[in-house]
Design a protein around this motif. Structure first.
Motif, PDB file in Angstrom:
ATOM      1  N   UNK A  34      43.212  15.102  71.035  1.00 27.82           N
ATOM      2  CA  UNK A  34      43.509  14.158  69.957  1.00 27.82           C
ATOM      3  C   UNK A  34      44.021  12.819  70.482  1.00 27.82           C
ATOM      4  N   UNK A  35      44.825  12.854  71.547  1.00 27.70           N
ATOM      5  CA  UNK A  35      45.484  11.617  72.001  1.00 27.70           C
ATOM      6  C   UNK A  35      45.111  11.209  73.419  1.00 27.70           C
ATOM      7  N   UNK A  36      44.273  11.984  74.080  1.00 33.14           N
ATOM      8  CA  UNK A  36      43.892  11.660  75.449  1.00 33.14           C
ATOM      9  C   UNK A  36      44.862  12.233  76.469  1.00 33.14           C
ATOM     10  N   UNK A  37      44.452  12.185  77.718  1.00 36.11           N
ATOM     11  CA  UNK A  37      45.260  12.757  78.803  1.00 36.11           C
ATOM     12  C   UNK A  37      46.386  11.839  79.255  1.00 36.11           C
ATOM     13  N   UNK A  38      46.189  10.525  79.146  1.00 35.22           N
ATOM     14  CA  UNK A  38      47.121   9.600  79.788  1.00 35.22           C
ATOM     15  C   UNK A  38      47.417   8.358  78.964  1.00 35.22           C
ATOM     16  N   UNK A 154      48.969  21.521  80.711  1.00 32.73           N
ATOM     17  CA  UNK A 154      49.391  20.196  80.256  1.00 32.73           C
ATOM     18  C   UNK A 154      48.831  19.067  81.112  1.00 32.73           C
ATOM     19  N   UNK A 155      48.516  17.984  80.457  1.00 33.73           N
ATOM     20  CA  UNK A 155      48.281  16.692  81.092  1.00 33.73           C
ATOM     21  C   UNK A 155      49.531  15.850  80.850  1.00 33.73           C
ATOM     22  N   UNK A 156      49.537  14.628  81.352  1.00 36.88           N
ATOM     23  CA  UNK A 156      50.664  13.726  81.098  1.00 36.88           C
ATOM     24  C   UNK A 156      50.847  13.519  79.597  1.00 36.88           C
TER      25      UNK A 156
END
Length: 269
Positions: A34-38, A154-156
């Motif tokens: 939904x919000x991207x990795x970074x 998890x990503x950032x």
């Protein structure tokens, strides 16, 4: 930062997914779809929605936590900066406490230095000297990290959105002023059920925990919510984070600040 701006609707959906996970007592899929990795801005926007929900439920902000202070962890998530989350009164436990098993999702423990502020960090250059002068005292601390993302996948973006994977924290009883020790020279050992599982020093936290607090002070002020007197700042891990199983006792020694411990409660059957 992603090329395409994340929509307000996507931010709201990410926050809703995490809130539903918390309410349902089970981890959820990552929110990076939904919000991207970074996307730093989008991730903190989700975190702010979760903070508002907790405040509306009657919780109080008592400080901040700093994460991703280790170069190795930054490299793992392909980021070049720490992150931060919010500490609430419901997350705080006293030394030796029994922490309920459902209080933290997928708990992992790390030892840190916690600083309690005696003055606001809202004006001026916010230099290391100014930050140090604002510290009333320091204590040994254990952060019980937790992820509402299933399997800690998890990503950032995921960890920032999820309050920087903040679950709970335990503060030691012994207090020291900065005149009495140098945070970067502190020596840490972490034990689980009497077995040493992690070691480190203050220098492992961005070179000096006070540098981490300076970074946080500047970020918090830039976002319009500066650090205030009386708040607790968890400055970042002094060594590797370790999983904690129900029934285990975790004890950290941060010399010369002393020791701090907690026991994770057993699941009821």
């Amino acid at each position: 930062m992603t090329d395409n701006p994340v929509t307000t609707d996507a931010v709201a959906k990410a926050a809703d997914r995490l809130l539903r996970a918390q309410a349902g007592g089970a981890p959820c899929p990552p929110v990076r779809d939904l919000i991207g990795r970074d996307d730093v801005r989008a991730a903190y926007a989700v975190q702010q929605l979760l903070t508002r929900a907790r405040l509306a439920a009657g919780e109080r902000v008592v400080g901040r936590k700093i994460g991703l202070t280790s170069p190795a962890v930054q490299a793992q998530l392909a980021v070049d900066q720490p992150d931060f989350g919010v500490l609430f009164d419901t997350m705080r436990y006293e030394d030796g406490a029994a922490v309920p098993p459902g209080a933290v999702f997928q708990p992992r423990a790390e030892a840190e230095i916690a600083f309690v502020l005696g003055a606001d960090l809202a004006e001026g250059e916010l230099s290391v000297e100014q930050v140090g002068a604002a510290v009333d005292h320091a204590v040994a601390a254990i952060e019980i990290c937790g992820s509402r993302i299933a399997g800690w996948d998890i990503s950032f973006g995921d960890t920032v959105a999820d309050n920087a994977s903040g679950g709970a924290f335990v503060l030691g009883r012994e207090r020291l002023a900065l005149a009495d020790f140098a945070p970067r020279d502190a020596v840490m050992t972490l034990e689980v059920d009497g077995e040493q599982v992690s070691t480190g020093t203050g220098a492992a936290c961005l070179g000096d925990p006070l540098l981490a607090v300076r970074w946080l002070a500047r970020q918090a002020r830039a976002l319009g919510d500066p650090l205030r007197a009386g708040q607790v700042v968890l400055s970042g891990a002094l060594g590797p984070m370790v999983p904690v199983a129900p029934g285990s006792t975790v004890r950290a020694t941060v010399a010369p600040l002393g020791a701090v411990s907690f026991t994770l409660g057993e699941e009821r059957r």
